[in-house]
Write a protein that holds these residues in place. Structure first.
Motif, PDB file in Angstrom:
ATOM      1  N   ARG A  98       0.734  -1.324   0.523  1.00  0.00           N
ATOM      2  CA  ARG A  98      -0.037   0.002   0.107  1.00  0.00           C
ATOM      3  C   ARG A  98       1.148   0.979   0.087  1.00  0.00           C
ATOM      4  N   GLU A  99       1.886   0.911   0.995  1.00  0.00           N
ATOM      5  CA  GLU A  99       2.289   2.095   0.748  1.00  0.00           C
ATOM      6  C   GLU A  99       3.831   2.829  -0.199  1.00  0.00           C
ATOM      7  N   LEU A 100       4.205   1.086  -1.036  1.00  0.00           N
ATOM      8  CA  LEU A 100       4.640   1.674  -2.283  1.00  0.00           C
ATOM      9  C   LEU A 100       3.694   1.862  -3.713  1.00  0.00           C
ATOM     10  N   LEU A 101       2.562   1.699  -3.418  1.00  0.00           N
ATOM     11  CA  LEU A 101       1.644   1.736  -4.682  1.00  0.00           C
ATOM     12  C   LEU A 101       1.657   3.419  -4.538  1.00  0.00           C
ATOM     13  N   ARG A 102       1.561   3.830  -2.967  1.00  0.00           N
ATOM     14  CA  ARG A 102       1.007   5.668  -2.603  1.00  0.00           C
ATOM     15  C   ARG A 102       1.653   6.056  -3.262  1.00  0.00           C
ATOM     16  N   GLN A 103       2.748   5.987  -2.848  1.00  0.00           N
ATOM     17  CA  GLN A 103       4.068   6.819  -3.121  1.00  0.00           C
ATOM     18  C   GLN A 103       4.467   6.940  -5.132  1.00  0.00           C
ATOM     19  N   HIS A 104       4.074   6.175  -5.448  1.00  0.00           N
ATOM     20  CA  HIS A 104       3.975   5.931  -6.534  1.00  0.00           C
ATOM     21  C   HIS A 104       3.511   6.086  -6.984  1.00  0.00           C
ATOM     22  N   ASP A 105       2.228   6.233  -6.857  1.00  0.00           N
ATOM     23  CA  ASP A 105       1.016   7.468  -7.969  1.00  0.00           C
ATOM     24  C   ASP A 105       1.251   9.125  -7.000  1.00  0.00           C
ATOM     25  N   GLY A 106       1.800   9.125  -6.219  1.00  0.00           N
ATOM     26  CA  GLY A 106       2.172  10.633  -5.194  1.00  0.00           C
ATOM     27  C   GLY A 106       3.131  11.650  -6.506  1.00  0.00           C
ATOM     28  N   LEU A 107       3.918  10.191  -6.732  1.00  0.00           N
ATOM     29  CA  LEU A 107       4.744  10.811  -8.078  1.00  0.00           C
ATOM     30  C   LEU A 107       4.359  10.856  -9.001  1.00  0.00           C
ATOM     31  N   VAL A 108       3.896   9.920  -9.965  1.00  0.00           N
ATOM     32  CA  VAL A 108       2.993  10.239 -11.057  1.00  0.00           C
ATOM     33  C   VAL A 108       2.195  11.362 -10.939  1.00  0.00           C
ATOM     34  N   ALA A 109       1.532  11.937 -10.249  1.00  0.00           N
ATOM     35  CA  ALA A 109       0.238  12.320 -10.192  1.00  0.00           C
ATOM     36  C   ALA A 109       0.923  14.594 -10.233  1.00  0.00           C
ATOM     37  N   ARG A 110       2.028  14.556  -9.006  1.00  0.00           N
ATOM     38  CA  ARG A 110       2.810  15.495  -8.591  1.00  0.00           C
ATOM     39  C   ARG A 110       3.538  15.413 -10.008  1.00  0.00           C
ATOM     40  N   ILE A 111       4.582  14.891 -10.939  1.00  0.00           N
ATOM     41  CA  ILE A 111       5.281  14.359 -12.493  1.00  0.00           C
ATOM     42  C   ILE A 111       3.946  15.824 -13.262  1.00  0.00           C
ATOM     43  N   SER A 112       3.501  14.456 -13.662  1.00  0.00           N
ATOM     44  CA  SER A 112       2.021  15.113 -14.161  1.00  0.00           C
ATOM     45  C   SER A 112       1.487  15.724 -14.570  1.00  0.00           C
ATOM     46  N   GLY A 113       0.644  15.931 -13.139  1.00  0.00           N
ATOM     47  CA  GLY A 113      -0.118  17.075 -12.976  1.00  0.00           C
ATOM     48  C   GLY A 113      -1.341  16.832 -12.692  1.00  0.00           C
ATOM     49  N   ARG A 114      -1.523  15.387 -12.639  1.00  0.00           N
ATOM     50  CA  ARG A 114      -3.149  14.602 -12.277  1.00  0.00           C
ATOM     51  C   ARG A 114      -2.846  14.724 -11.333  1.00  0.00           C
ATOM     52  N   GLY A 115      -3.907  15.177  -9.991  1.00  0.00           N
ATOM     53  CA  GLY A 115      -3.752  14.599  -8.725  1.00  0.00           C
ATOM     54  C   GLY A 115      -5.065  14.003  -8.287  1.00  0.00           C
ATOM     55  N   LEU A 116      -5.278  13.588  -7.071  1.00  0.00           N
ATOM     56  CA  LEU A 116      -5.752  12.572  -6.750  1.00  0.00           C
ATOM     57  C   LEU A 116      -7.356  13.180  -6.932  1.00  0.00           C
ATOM     58  N   ARG A 117      -7.894  12.291  -7.433  1.00  0.00           N
ATOM     59  CA  ARG A 117     -10.180  12.467  -8.023  1.00  0.00           C
ATOM     60  C   ARG A 117     -10.890  11.072  -7.170  1.00  0.00           C
ATOM     61  N   GLY A 118     -12.354  11.402  -7.070  1.00  0.00           N
ATOM     62  CA  GLY A 118     -12.520  10.385  -6.722  1.00  0.00           C
ATOM     63  C   GLY A 118     -13.600  11.209  -5.882  1.00  0.00           C
ATOM     64  N   ARG A 119     -14.408  10.113  -5.181  1.00  0.00           N
ATOM     65  CA  ARG A 119     -15.185  10.660  -3.552  1.00  0.00           C
ATOM     66  C   ARG A 119     -14.854   9.662  -2.853  1.00  0.00           C
ATOM     67  N   VAL A 120     -14.488  11.029  -1.420  1.00  0.00           N
ATOM     68  CA  VAL A 120     -14.261   9.880   0.065  1.00  0.00           C
ATOM     69  C   VAL A 120     -15.533  10.210   0.827  1.00  0.00           C
ATOM     70  N   ARG A 121     -16.302   9.039   1.667  1.00  0.00           N
ATOM     71  CA  ARG A 121     -17.050   9.442   2.652  1.00  0.00           C
ATOM     72  C   ARG A 121     -16.772   8.663   3.785  1.00  0.00           C
ATOM     73  N   PHE A 122     -16.070   9.843   4.740  1.00  0.00           N
ATOM     74  CA  PHE A 122     -15.940   8.936   5.696  1.00  0.00           C
ATOM     75  C   PHE A 122     -16.397   9.312   7.150  1.00  0.00           C
ATOM     76  N   GLY A 123     -16.451   8.163   8.045  1.00  0.00           N
ATOM     77  CA  GLY A 123     -16.793   8.283   8.822  1.00  0.00           C
ATOM     78  C   GLY A 123     -16.133   8.031  10.378  1.00  0.00           C
ATOM     79  N   MET A 124     -16.580   8.860  11.613  1.00  0.00           N
ATOM     80  CA  MET A 124     -15.777   8.764  12.518  1.00  0.00           C
ATOM     81  C   MET A 124     -16.715   9.010  13.702  1.00  0.00           C
TER      82      MET A 124
END
Length: 294
Positions: free
Chosen positions: A77-103
């Protein structure tokens, strides 16, 4: 140098492994990744051969991780998060989608006040929906697919496979000037039945045969705390929520010791593939910051 130390892991195989571990079946993971079951099965087998260990086993509850698989899961999970974050930062495409969080409301101040603004600042294109409720209600909503991830206590509704965050420290709380004897029926201020601390308190009182009655019931933590401060009732609160107008009650008042709960992070099993990276990014942030409380 051996092949094991030089050959790279297949990132797509790691994605499939993480998804199977989360969803519990190859079929569900294949549908999510738009692949065939046989294609995903082959990816997992190649990954196991690459690491020379079994990662997943089939049981009565579906596919579960072996000890080696559980160890790999967090790292993957951490490796994929780091990889996807790197791609997003370099390509300019950040994370998208809908997050429904409960606490739970008890912990909303530190989460809403610090972590969620930081998360949205890092990922401005994510649509975040945050709600508070009792742990039991949050667990049911997660199982129904209404929430993407939750922070919840492990009582009264226990979910499997949660990420441990911290142990709670519940105490009996009364007004500073409150005086009562062990023979008196206990006047309680309580949350509804899904509240873990209500469950703990009632269970502990039943074990010693102590009589009690609900003087005040509310979904509002602030209202319950006000009922305690005013001397109207006794309640069960987290120790660090005691105010100068309160004191901790115990053996002198005929009250039993309370067992703590474990706060856990749980991911939903019906999160879309498009939203999953954003959900996981919030989960990683919550784990990193809230896990320090322990």
């Amino acid at each position: 140098m051996s092949e094991l130390s030089t050959a790279a892991l297949d990132l797509e195989a790691l994605r499939s492994f993480v998804l199977v571990a989360r969803l519990g079946t190859l079929a569900a993971a294949a549908d999510e990744r738009h692949r065939t079951v046989s294609a995903l099965s082959m990816q997992i087998k190649r990954l196991e051969a690459r690491l020379d260990t079994r990662l997943l086993v089939r049981g009565a509850r579906g596919m579960t991780t072996t000890p080696a698989g559980e160890a790999l899961l967090g790292e993957a999970r951490e490796l994929l998060r780091q990889h996807d974050g790197l791609v997003a930062r370099i390509s300019g495409r950040g994370l998208r989608g809908r997050v429904r969080f409960g606490m739970p409301e008890d912990y909303a101040t530190r989460i809403v006040g610090r972590l969620l603004p930081d998360y949205l600042a890092r990922h401005p294109d994510v649509v975040l929906e945050a709600v508070t409720s009792t742990s039991g209600d949050l667990a049911r909503r997660l199982e129904r697919g209404e929430l993407s991830l939750i922070v919840a206590l492990d009582r009264p509704h226990q979910l499997l496979g949660g990420v441990p965050l911290w142990r709670t420290a519940p105490v009996w709380a009364g007004a500073r000037e409150l005086r009562m004897t062990p023979e008196q029926p206990l006047p309680l201020a309580l949350h509804p039945v899904d509240c873990p601390y209500r469950y703990l308190g009632v269970e502990a009182l039943a074990a010693i045969g102590r009589q009690w009655h609900a003087v005040f019931t509310s979904t509002s933590l602030h209202a319950v705390e006000t009922a305690v401060e005013s001397g109207l009732a006794v309640s069960i609160l987290e120790r660090d929520r005691l105010t100068p107008a309160m004191r901790e009650l115990g053996e002198a008042e005929g009250l039993p010791a309370l067992q703590g709960c474990e706060a856990q992070l749980h991911y939903g099993r019906r999160v879309s593939a498009a939203s999953w990276p954003a959900v996981e990014a919030l989960g990683e942030m919550l784990t990193q910051h809230l896990g320090r409380r322990g």
